[in-house]
Design a protein around this motif. Structure first.
Motif, PDB file in Angstrom:
ATOM      1  N   LEU A   1      38.251   0.540  40.840  1.00 45.08           N
ATOM      2  CA  LEU A   1      37.038   0.968  40.151  1.00 45.08           C
ATOM      3  C   LEU A   1      35.784   0.400  40.813  1.00 45.08           C
ATOM      4  O   LEU A   1      34.797   1.113  41.020  1.00 45.08           O
ATOM      5  N   GLY A   2      35.840  -0.876  41.166  1.00 50.09           N
ATOM      6  CA  GLY A   2      34.627  -1.550  41.660  1.00 50.09           C
ATOM      7  C   GLY A   2      34.351  -1.318  43.127  1.00 50.09           C
ATOM      8  O   GLY A   2      33.197  -1.176  43.525  1.00 50.09           O
ATOM      9  N   ALA A   3      35.422  -1.262  43.952  1.00 48.64           N
ATOM     10  CA  ALA A   3      35.202  -1.184  45.399  1.00 48.64           C
ATOM     11  C   ALA A   3      34.448   0.085  45.825  1.00 48.64           C
ATOM     12  O   ALA A   3      33.513  -0.010  46.620  1.00 48.64           O
ATOM     13  N   PRO A   4      34.815   1.282  45.318  1.00 47.00           N
ATOM     14  CA  PRO A   4      34.057   2.471  45.746  1.00 47.00           C
ATOM     15  C   PRO A   4      32.578   2.386  45.386  1.00 47.00           C
ATOM     16  O   PRO A   4      31.721   2.757  46.188  1.00 47.00           O
ATOM     17  N   ILE A   5      32.279   1.866  44.177  1.00 46.63           N
ATOM     18  CA  ILE A   5      30.874   1.727  43.787  1.00 46.63           C
ATOM     19  C   ILE A   5      30.165   0.760  44.736  1.00 46.63           C
ATOM     20  O   ILE A   5      29.064   1.020  45.226  1.00 46.63           O
ATOM     21  N   GLY A   6      30.840  -0.354  45.025  1.00 42.02           N
ATOM     22  CA  GLY A   6      30.248  -1.344  45.926  1.00 42.02           C
ATOM     23  C   GLY A   6      30.063  -0.776  47.324  1.00 42.02           C
ATOM     24  O   GLY A   6      29.031  -0.998  47.963  1.00 42.02           O
ATOM     25  N   ILE A   7      31.059  -0.026  47.799  1.00 45.29           N
ATOM     26  CA  ILE A   7      30.955   0.557  49.141  1.00 45.29           C
ATOM     27  C   ILE A   7      29.799   1.555  49.194  1.00 45.29           C
ATOM     28  O   ILE A   7      28.993   1.540  50.124  1.00 45.29           O
TER      29      ILE A   7
ATOM     30  N   VAL B   1      37.137  -3.501  33.524  1.00 44.09           N
ATOM     31  CA  VAL B   1      35.710  -3.270  33.762  1.00 44.09           C
ATOM     32  C   VAL B   1      35.014  -4.585  34.099  1.00 44.09           C
ATOM     33  O   VAL B   1      34.198  -4.662  35.031  1.00 44.09           O
ATOM     34  N   ALA B   2      35.364  -5.666  33.356  1.00 43.38           N
ATOM     35  CA  ALA B   2      34.722  -6.957  33.612  1.00 43.38           C
ATOM     36  C   ALA B   2      34.999  -7.415  35.043  1.00 43.38           C
ATOM     37  O   ALA B   2      34.095  -7.868  35.751  1.00 43.38           O
ATOM     38  N   LEU B   3      36.253  -7.288  35.483  1.00 43.48           N
ATOM     39  CA  LEU B   3      36.581  -7.709  36.850  1.00 43.48           C
ATOM     40  C   LEU B   3      35.906  -6.803  37.874  1.00 43.48           C
ATOM     41  O   LEU B   3      35.457  -7.265  38.928  1.00 43.48           O
TER      42      LEU B   3
ATOM     43  N   GLY C   1      43.053  -3.917  27.833  1.00 39.96           N
ATOM     44  CA  GLY C   1      43.141  -4.055  29.281  1.00 39.96           C
ATOM     45  C   GLY C   1      41.983  -3.358  29.976  1.00 39.96           C
ATOM     46  O   GLY C   1      41.479  -3.837  30.988  1.00 39.96           O
ATOM     47  N   TYR C   2      41.519  -2.217  29.400  1.00 37.19           N
ATOM     48  CA  TYR C   2      40.391  -1.506  29.985  1.00 37.19           C
ATOM     49  C   TYR C   2      39.186  -2.429  30.137  1.00 37.19           C
ATOM     50  O   TYR C   2      38.534  -2.476  31.180  1.00 37.19           O
ATOM     51  N   ALA C   3      38.899  -3.165  29.052  1.00 36.33           N
ATOM     52  CA  ALA C   3      37.725  -4.035  29.054  1.00 36.33           C
ATOM     53  C   ALA C   3      37.856  -5.092  30.150  1.00 36.33           C
ATOM     54  O   ALA C   3      36.897  -5.378  30.873  1.00 36.33           O
ATOM     55  N   GLY C   4      39.073  -5.661  30.284  1.00 37.58           N
ATOM     56  CA  GLY C   4      39.288  -6.654  31.330  1.00 37.58           C
ATOM     57  C   GLY C   4      39.065  -6.070  32.709  1.00 37.58           C
ATOM     58  O   GLY C   4      38.456  -6.702  33.588  1.00 37.58           O
TER      59      GLY C   4
ATOM     60  N   LEU D   1      31.069 -11.552  28.254  1.00 37.12           N
ATOM     61  CA  LEU D   1      30.344 -11.298  26.999  1.00 37.12           C
ATOM     62  C   LEU D   1      29.769  -9.883  26.988  1.00 37.12           C
ATOM     63  O   LEU D   1      29.834  -9.166  25.988  1.00 37.12           O
ATOM     64  N   PHE D   2      29.193  -9.513  28.138  1.00 40.51           N
ATOM     65  CA  PHE D   2      28.573  -8.194  28.281  1.00 40.51           C
ATOM     66  C   PHE D   2      29.586  -7.095  27.994  1.00 40.51           C
ATOM     67  O   PHE D   2      29.351  -6.189  27.189  1.00 40.51           O
ATOM     68  N   VAL D   3      30.752  -7.203  28.636  1.00 42.56           N
ATOM     69  CA  VAL D   3      31.772  -6.172  28.452  1.00 42.56           C
ATOM     70  C   VAL D   3      32.330  -6.221  27.030  1.00 42.56           C
ATOM     71  O   VAL D   3      32.656  -5.192  26.447  1.00 42.56           O
ATOM     72  N   TYR D   4      32.423  -7.426  26.465  1.00 40.92           N
ATOM     73  CA  TYR D   4      32.875  -7.542  25.076  1.00 40.92           C
ATOM     74  C   TYR D   4      31.979  -6.713  24.164  1.00 40.92           C
ATOM     75  O   TYR D   4      32.452  -5.926  23.338  1.00 40.92           O
ATOM     76  N   LEU D   5      30.662  -6.885  24.339  1.00 38.16           N
ATOM     77  CA  LEU D   5      29.726  -6.178  23.465  1.00 38.16           C
ATOM     78  C   LEU D   5      29.751  -4.673  23.700  1.00 38.16           C
ATOM     79  O   LEU D   5      29.553  -3.882  22.777  1.00 38.16           O
ATOM     80  N   LEU D   6      30.017  -4.267  24.954  1.00 37.15           N
ATOM     81  CA  LEU D   6      30.002  -2.837  25.262  1.00 37.15           C
ATOM     82  C   LEU D   6      31.298  -2.152  24.866  1.00 37.15           C
ATOM     83  O   LEU D   6      31.293  -1.056  24.333  1.00 37.15           O
ATOM     84  N   LEU D   7      32.443  -2.777  25.194  1.00 35.80           N
ATOM     85  CA  LEU D   7      33.722  -2.072  25.096  1.00 35.80           C
ATOM     86  C   LEU D   7      34.676  -2.611  24.038  1.00 35.80           C
ATOM     87  O   LEU D   7      35.591  -1.918  23.632  1.00 35.80           O
ATOM     88  N   VAL D   8      34.510  -3.874  23.640  1.00 35.76           N
ATOM     89  CA  VAL D   8      35.453  -4.448  22.670  1.00 35.76           C
ATOM     90  C   VAL D   8      34.889  -4.384  21.261  1.00 35.76           C
ATOM     91  O   VAL D   8      35.540  -3.898  20.334  1.00 35.76           O
TER      92      VAL D   8
END
Lengths: 323, 301
Positions: B101-107, B163-165, B158-161, B143-150
């Motif tokens: 998820l993160g690598a393509p955005i970063g690239i 996204v956080a990573l 697991g989704y939230a974890g 915390l950010f992801v907790y407030l958004l997704l949890v």
């Protein structure tokens, strides 16, 4: 130089591509990468906004007094930020005070002293220390450093520095092993490789001719470092130290293991305490959704975000690539 | 030197005194240099000792628990011979998906900085913020992801974890992608553009291909970084002591299991924590060393 060449070249290439019949892939791709860039920008703003939104209840209940109230009492629902902010700053400063001389020593060793065949592996070892996950530092601190502090270091400090009139309060109290000093020490071990790596890169990026001139005049290694390298690289070195400070302020797992988890402010460095990050890690799981405590923790998160934002902002400003 | 300027009668004595003073000065300079060398060498040795102590502690305490049973059994209540299978599988799933998820955005963001953003204030801001995110406290990302997704769905997942990573992956990949693309010679872009290739083809088929090795190394470094992250997972994927590969449910991970087990009263849990710590550290350090070695070899070529 290459940048000016590129800006001169690219528009020509782009328009050439745009003229082709299948040219709509170009604006699409351009838009895509720009959106991803925008996403990075939005992330940091989003983190702050969401944190401020989550902490609004704490700020509206306690007002600005939240910032300097030393209370943290879930029973009476009184919360204030002073104790964890104090712990955060004290541990980070202790960590920095220990780490900076060590980091400088390592950087000096790597750039000026070590022969080529040794500098490579030595540098790798320092990079590996930087890569060790923070929870491992926490475990190591908890099982190795805490007992050593309780048995040897803290009694020794109490009987030496603790006897001096001004330092008496800093080094008093029972030697539990945990506490602000131990947390600062673990932080120091964690940030030393980061600061050392920045310093090494900065020292290495210096034009060799400046150093060679100083050596040619008969300077010793130390004189070259102190009179030539350090003045030349002062700004970036301070930037590297700020980067270490930023890391120390927000470090969570390593501190959580050894800080002692008490929300009191005590002058002694042996006393247990809490940092913002460790308090959040320890108490967040036991806070009910929508409670004032949860909101206070999020407000603390916002404060931590602002503190590290300012620190990292200064650090990046000083370290700016090419500056 | 100054002796030559002195009147003739005093030359002999003056030089003698100067030589003495020079020797004194010389000795003091040498002494200072020696002292600095000694202290800096000592500092380096102490830092290496810390690394050695950490690794030795991990191996000493962790190797005893390393067995097939530990790697193939699911976590169990204290004293009941649990293993580490679900934390290992959970970690692999979360790290892999977060990287995807993160690598393509970063690239993509890195491509923007290197190929599209020369000199624009927007690109400068993105680069600056991305470098700041690199060192931002990871617990705040949690915390950010907790407030958004949890918080909105009222359960950890697991989704939230993931996204956080993934948020932690992005700035690392942005940095290495941009650095690697900048190493690609301008003449290659010019040659491709001269052949009539549109810009996106130039970037993707020429620049990115030339820099692919370095960019992959950046992704590896990001994997090494997030594999050991605990703080962002505490409030997102939470950890799970039962077998579960459902992404919508709380998910176990090695770092969180270490955190839960290390301070426990059960000896076998503490042993499992040490073994998990050994596993995660060995994995992270090997990945890191491999990535750096590959980078260095590319740099030398």
């Amino acid at each position: 130089m290459s940048q000016s060449v590129r800006t001169a070249t690219w528009p020509a290439a782009a328009s050439a591509g745009g003229a082709r019949p299948s040219g709509f892939g170009d604006p699409l791709f351009g838009l895509l990468v720009r959106l991803c860039g925008l996403l990075v920008l939005l992330l940091i703003g989003g983190i702050m906004l969401v944190m401020a939104f989550g902490g609004r209840e704490a700020f509206s209940t306690f007002g600005l007094g939240f910032l300097w109230s030393p209370a943290w009492n879930p029973v009476t629902n009184r919360f204030g930020a002073l104790a964890p902010v104090y712990g955060t700053i004290v541990t980070a400063v202790i960590g920095l005070l220990i780490a900076v001389p060590f980091a400088f020593g390592v950087a000096f060793c790597l750039t000026e002293m070590a022969p080529r065949w040794l500098a490579g592996p030595l540098g790798t070892a320092v990079e590996l220390l930087a890569a060790v996950p923070s929870i491992i530092f926490g475990m190591w601190g908890f099982f190795v450093i805490v007992p050593a502090m309780a048995r040897h270091v803290q009694p020794l400090l109490r009987h030496s520095l603790g006897q001096l009139p001004l330092l008496h309060t800093l080094f008093s109290g029972p030697p539990f092993g945990t506490g602000l000093l131990t947390a600062g020490l673990i932080l120091a071990v964690m940030i030393t490789p980061f600061v050392a790596a920045v310093m090494r890169d900065v020292f290495n990026s210096m034009p060799a001719v400046l150093k060679e001139s100083a050596y040619g005049l008969g300077s010793t290694r130390w004189e070259v470092m102190r009179l030539v390298v350090l003045p030349w690289s002062r700004q970036a070195v301070i930037g590297g130290i700020m980067l270490g400070l930023g890391r120390a302020l927000g470090e969570t797992m390593a501190v959580t293991f050894v800080i002692g988890n008490t929300n009191r402010i005590s002058a002694s460095l042996f006393s247990p305490g809490n940092t913002i990050a460790s308090l959040i890690a320890l108490e967040f799981p036991e806070s009910a959704a929508g409670s004032l405590k949860l909101s206070s923790l999020l407000a603390l998160g916002l404060i931590l975000m602002l503190i590290s934002f300012v620190t990292l902002f200064c650090s990046r400003l000083l370290l700016r690539r090419g500056a | 030197m100054s002796g030559a300027m002195a009147p003739a009668g005093g030359v002999e004595r003056d030089q003698g005194r100067n030589r003495g003073r020079d020797r004194g000065l010389d000795r003091r300079r040498r002494l200072r240099d020696g002292l600095a060398t000694l202290l800096c060498g000592l500092a380096t040795v102490l830092v290496l000792l810390a690394l050695f102590s950490i690794l030795a502690t991990l191996v000493w305490n962790g190797i005893g628990g390393l067995s097939v049973a530990t790697l193939t059994r699911v976590t169990a209540p204290g004293g009941e011979n649990g293993g580490l299978l679900n934390p290992i599988v959970g970690s692999v799933i979360q790290v892999a998906l977060a990287t995807l998820l993160g690598a393509p955005i970063g690239i993509a963001a890195g491509i923007f900085l290197a190929e599209y953003g020369a000199g624009s204030p927007f690109a400068t801001a993105v680069r600056f913020i991305s470098d700041m995110l690199l060192s931002a406290p990871s617990i705040l990302v949690g915390l950010f992801v907790y407030l958004l997704l949890v918080a909105p769905v009222r359960h950890f997942s697991g989704y939230a974890g993931i996204v956080a990573l993934a948020i932690l992956v992005i700035p690392i990949v942005v940095r290495t992608t941009e650095d690697m693309l900048r190493l690609v010679p301008l003449s290659m872009r010019e040659a491709a553009a001269a052949l009539g290739a549109p810009r996106w083809k130039v970037v993707l088929l020429v620049c990115v291909r030339a820099a692919a090795g370095g960019m992959a190394t950046g992704v590896l470094l990001a994997v090494a970084r997030i594999a050991g992250e605990t703080a962002p997972l505490l409030f997102t994927s939470l950890g799970n002591l039962n077998w579960s590969t459902r992404l919508g449910a709380p998910m176990a991970s090695l770092p969180v299991t270490i955190y839960q087990y290390a301070g426990s009263a059960f000896d076998d849990w503490v042993q499992l924590a040490w073994t998990a710590a050994l596993l995660i550290t060995a994995g992270v350090l090997l990945l890191n060393m491999g990535a750096r070695f590959a980078l260095r070899r590319r740099g030398e070529r």
